[in-house]
Design a protein around this motif. Structure first.
Motif, PDB file in Angstrom:
ATOM      1  N   TRP A  96      30.528  34.167  36.799  1.00  0.00           N
ATOM      2  CA  TRP A  96      31.181  35.451  36.519  1.00  0.00           C
ATOM      3  C   TRP A  96      31.103  36.175  35.435  1.00  0.00           C
ATOM      4  O   TRP A  96      30.604  37.286  35.571  1.00  0.00           O
ATOM      5  CB  TRP A  96      32.370  34.921  35.794  1.00  0.00           C
ATOM      6  CG  TRP A  96      33.696  34.304  36.934  1.00  0.00           C
ATOM      7  CD1 TRP A  96      33.606  32.620  37.393  1.00  0.00           C
ATOM      8  CD2 TRP A  96      34.079  34.196  38.003  1.00  0.00           C
ATOM      9  NE1 TRP A  96      35.062  32.493  38.756  1.00  0.00           N
ATOM     10  CE2 TRP A  96      34.750  33.921  39.104  1.00  0.00           C
ATOM     11  CE3 TRP A  96      34.307  36.201  38.401  1.00  0.00           C
ATOM     12  CZ2 TRP A  96      35.794  34.567  39.909  1.00  0.00           C
ATOM     13  CZ3 TRP A  96      34.925  36.808  39.231  1.00  0.00           C
ATOM     14  CH2 TRP A  96      35.323  36.154  40.432  1.00  0.00           C
ATOM     15  N   ASN A 100      37.952  24.985  35.833  1.00  0.00           N
ATOM     16  CA  ASN A 100      36.634  24.751  35.246  1.00  0.00           C
ATOM     17  C   ASN A 100      36.292  23.077  34.382  1.00  0.00           C
ATOM     18  O   ASN A 100      34.851  23.184  33.892  1.00  0.00           O
ATOM     19  CB  ASN A 100      36.486  25.800  34.188  1.00  0.00           C
ATOM     20  CG  ASN A 100      37.269  26.933  34.909  1.00  0.00           C
ATOM     21  OD1 ASN A 100      35.825  27.741  35.325  1.00  0.00           O
ATOM     22  ND2 ASN A 100      37.822  27.723  35.069  1.00  0.00           N
ATOM     23  N   ASN A 131      39.580  33.489  38.667  1.00  0.00           N
ATOM     24  CA  ASN A 131      38.526  32.170  38.915  1.00  0.00           C
ATOM     25  C   ASN A 131      39.609  30.985  39.045  1.00  0.00           C
ATOM     26  O   ASN A 131      40.029  30.387  39.893  1.00  0.00           O
ATOM     27  CB  ASN A 131      37.668  31.757  37.713  1.00  0.00           C
ATOM     28  CG  ASN A 131      36.614  30.750  38.285  1.00  0.00           C
ATOM     29  OD1 ASN A 131      36.503  30.904  39.285  1.00  0.00           O
ATOM     30  ND2 ASN A 131      37.068  29.504  37.681  1.00  0.00           N
ATOM     31  N   PHE A 189      37.051  35.118  34.661  1.00  0.00           N
ATOM     32  CA  PHE A 189      37.290  33.842  34.829  1.00  0.00           C
ATOM     33  C   PHE A 189      38.782  33.002  34.153  1.00  0.00           C
ATOM     34  O   PHE A 189      38.952  32.235  34.878  1.00  0.00           O
ATOM     35  CB  PHE A 189      35.876  33.371  33.752  1.00  0.00           C
ATOM     36  CG  PHE A 189      35.883  32.000  32.997  1.00  0.00           C
ATOM     37  CD1 PHE A 189      35.810  31.956  34.361  1.00  0.00           C
ATOM     38  CD2 PHE A 189      36.092  31.517  32.152  1.00  0.00           C
ATOM     39  CE1 PHE A 189      34.835  30.239  34.014  1.00  0.00           C
ATOM     40  CE2 PHE A 189      36.401  29.645  32.147  1.00  0.00           C
ATOM     41  CZ  PHE A 189      35.906  29.147  33.252  1.00  0.00           C
ATOM     42  N   ASN A 248      35.493  25.957  45.085  1.00  0.00           N
ATOM     43  CA  ASN A 248      35.195  27.178  44.562  1.00  0.00           C
ATOM     44  C   ASN A 248      33.886  27.443  44.256  1.00  0.00           C
ATOM     45  O   ASN A 248      33.127  26.488  43.198  1.00  0.00           O
ATOM     46  CB  ASN A 248      35.679  27.315  43.619  1.00  0.00           C
ATOM     47  CG  ASN A 248      35.566  28.884  42.631  1.00  0.00           C
ATOM     48  OD1 ASN A 248      34.856  29.564  42.566  1.00  0.00           O
ATOM     49  ND2 ASN A 248      36.496  29.196  41.464  1.00  0.00           N
ATOM     50  N   ASN A 257      40.647  28.871  42.711  1.00  0.00           N
ATOM     51  CA  ASN A 257      40.541  27.716  42.427  1.00  0.00           C
ATOM     52  C   ASN A 257      41.747  27.093  43.492  1.00  0.00           C
ATOM     53  O   ASN A 257      41.960  26.055  44.237  1.00  0.00           O
ATOM     54  CB  ASN A 257      40.741  27.245  41.425  1.00  0.00           C
ATOM     55  CG  ASN A 257      39.404  26.558  40.804  1.00  0.00           C
ATOM     56  OD1 ASN A 257      38.357  26.172  41.519  1.00  0.00           O
ATOM     57  ND2 ASN A 257      39.045  27.029  39.192  1.00  0.00           N
TER      58      ASN A 257
END
Lengths: 244, 279
Positions: free
Chosen positions: A113, B187, A95, A91, A106, A99
């Motif tokens: 995940w 995120n 990730n 993650f 994404n 990204n």
């Protein structure tokens, strides 16, 4: 429903436990949402890990080195590193790289995940359990099947796997119970499972003990259900004169 | 027929003795101050999440920061040896409640909810509010813009409540380091932590050049030293020490020594207040 909840809160307070927060709409809906997320996580990772395990076991027992060696390497790496570290690595590192490569397009959410990491991790354990089952199929049975002109794929699907499943079932259920408990790592990357919901509530108020009891009860119940399903399948699939 | 053994006969006496013993120990109200004065040991929970308040010195591998300096200074003045215990935002309250630490100097601001479950030294040693790290070209200019946006923070942060009131979607990680990594992984649109963590990070680190901080500070609140609930003797013993640290300028000096920027106006304010009342 509310009537029963009030009754429970009242009963618990006579034991010195303060479950008053359950009557409050906000923490209750947070917990309920968390419980639902955990159920989804369990369902998806059980399916994902079984498929991964099946695929890896097929590669391992294919008898072709080019297939078996990569599968073995994958299993050893996955099996020998902690789930939490794998999750952080996936993650926070993979990730981020993803990204940077594709920008905001994404599609992988933190939830996705968790499903991927736990499925692959537990899949490696399933693969070993299934391999044990596949290798336990007697050689004469295989010879008999080959003499009936079964292809390799038919052999695996129609002869080896049905027998292997019966051998491996106790191990597989064992792995699945572990998997249910493992979903709690999702809380580390802020996926709103029941552990995360409980942490978010208890860091804002003083009810750690009550929430811990609730958490233990919830995971205990979930694992117990998996256990019961396993027992049922074992009884259902039992073949007289084979194994037992 | 049936004769009681000597042990059973003595049982009520032994029970009575035990109960009265338990009664005498309960007479000491404040165990922490007793422990400090008798055993000369002070166990302090500190937050070492990096940054000028608490972190690990990369050169010596020893804890450093304002939290650590303050703990050592309290120990020196109390004549006690200081044992530092690293804590996390998600577990610090439990560490204190269960007696694993005697005091918390862990970037934990005073809020009414926390004031109900724990005790604290009345005089704060700092005042800090929240700031958000956002991308330089992000459209977010005010706190209200965070409505319905994913926002990273740490589990146990005191900004969860105000952020929820703004309508932000909270994603709380184990500690601030994971939260900041998650922000860099896109995120969330913002990472909300103490301004004293966000500001130096954005000012000093080359990796954070593409980010800016959101002002004004969110919910500025006093940072206090936390004790267990009801330990008024310990609080009364520590309060004049903290006041003296304000008056003598020790805290302002510690702020400079630890490169905490921007310097807090609250420290100057408190110094003037205590200099006026002390003189």
């Amino acid at each position: 429903m509310n009537h029963w909840l009030e009754f429970f809160v009242h009963w618990a307070s006579s034991l010195g436990l303060n479950y008053g927060f359950l009557l409050d709409a906000y923490p209750r809906s947070t917990l309920a949402q968390g419980a639902l997320t955990t159920l989804w996580l369990c369902l998806l990772t059980i399916i994902g890990s079984l498929l991964t395990g099946l695929g890896l076991a097929a590669l391992l027992t294919s008898g072709k080195r080019a297939l078996a060696v990569p599968a073995r390497v994958f299993i050893e790496v996955t099996r020998n590193t902690p789930t939490l570290v794998q999750l952080y690595c996936a993650f926070l590192v993979l990730n981020m790289l993803l990204n940077q490569a594709v920008g905001t397009a994404n599609p992988l959410t933190p939830f996705a995940w968790v499903v991927i990491v736990i499925s692959l991790h537990k899949g490696a354990f399933h693969a070993e359990a299934l391999r044990a089952g596949i290798e336990a199929v007697p050689a004469v049975t295989l010879e008999a099947a080959r003499s009936l002109a079964f292809s390799n794929r038919q052999l695996l699907w129609n002869v080896q796997l049905p027998l292997a499943l019966r051998f491996a079932l106790p191990s597989l259920i064992n792995n699945l119970i572990d998997l249910v408990k493992m979903t709690a790592v999702a809380s580390a990357i802020a996926v709103g499972d029941i552990t995360y919901s409980a942490i978010m509530i208890w860091t804002q108020s003083d009810n750690v003990l009550e929430l811990m009891i609730l958490l233990l009860g919830f995971y205990g119940l979930l694992s117990f259900i998996v256990n019961c399903v396993g027992r049922y399948l074992e009884a259902r699939l039992r073949m007289p004169g084979y194994g037992h | 027929m049936f004769e009681r053994s000597p042990v059973t006969r003595l049982l009520p006496v032994m029970l009575g003795a035990l109960i009265s013993l338990a009664g005498t120990t309960a007479a000491h109200a404040d165990a922490t101050l007793d422990k400090i004065e008798q055993r000369h040991v002070l166990v302090v929970g500190v937050l070492l999440s990096g940054g000028p308040f608490g972190g690990i010195d990369p050169a010596t591998q020893k804890p450093r920061g304002l939290n650590v300096d303050l703990a050592q200074e309290l120990g020196r003045q109390l004549g006690a040896q200081v044992q530092l215990v690293p804590v996390l935002p998600a577990n610090r309250v439990q560490f204190l409640q269960q007696g694993k630490v005697d005091l918390l100097i862990a970037n934990m601001e005073w809020t009414p909810e926390r004031g109900e479950i724990l005790g604290s030294v009345p005089t704060p040693f700092y005042r800090v509010g929240g700031s958000a790290a956002v991308l330089k070209d992000s459209p977010i200019a005010r706190w209200e813009d965070l409505k319905d946006q994913p926002v990273c923070t740490s589990q146990g942060s005191s900004y969860v409540k105000p952020l929820t009131e703004f309508g932000a979607q909270i994603k709380a990680f184990k500690s601030s380091s994971e939260s900041l990594l998650a922000l860099r992984g896109n995120n969330c649109v913002a990472a909300v932590h103490d301004a004293t963590l966000i500001n130096p990070l954005l000012a000093d680190s080359a990796e954070w050049q593409g980010y800016r901080a959101l002002t004004p500070e969110l919910n500025p609140a006093p940072s206090v030293i936390w004790t267990r609930r009801g330990e008024t003797d310990t609080q009364a013993r520590l309060d004049p020490i903290v006041q003296e640290l304000h008056r003598s300028g020790w805290l302002i000096e510690a702020q400079t020594r630890n490169h905490i920027t921007p310097a807090s106006p609250a420290l100057v304010e408190l110094q003037q207040k205590f200099q006026a009342s002390g003189a």
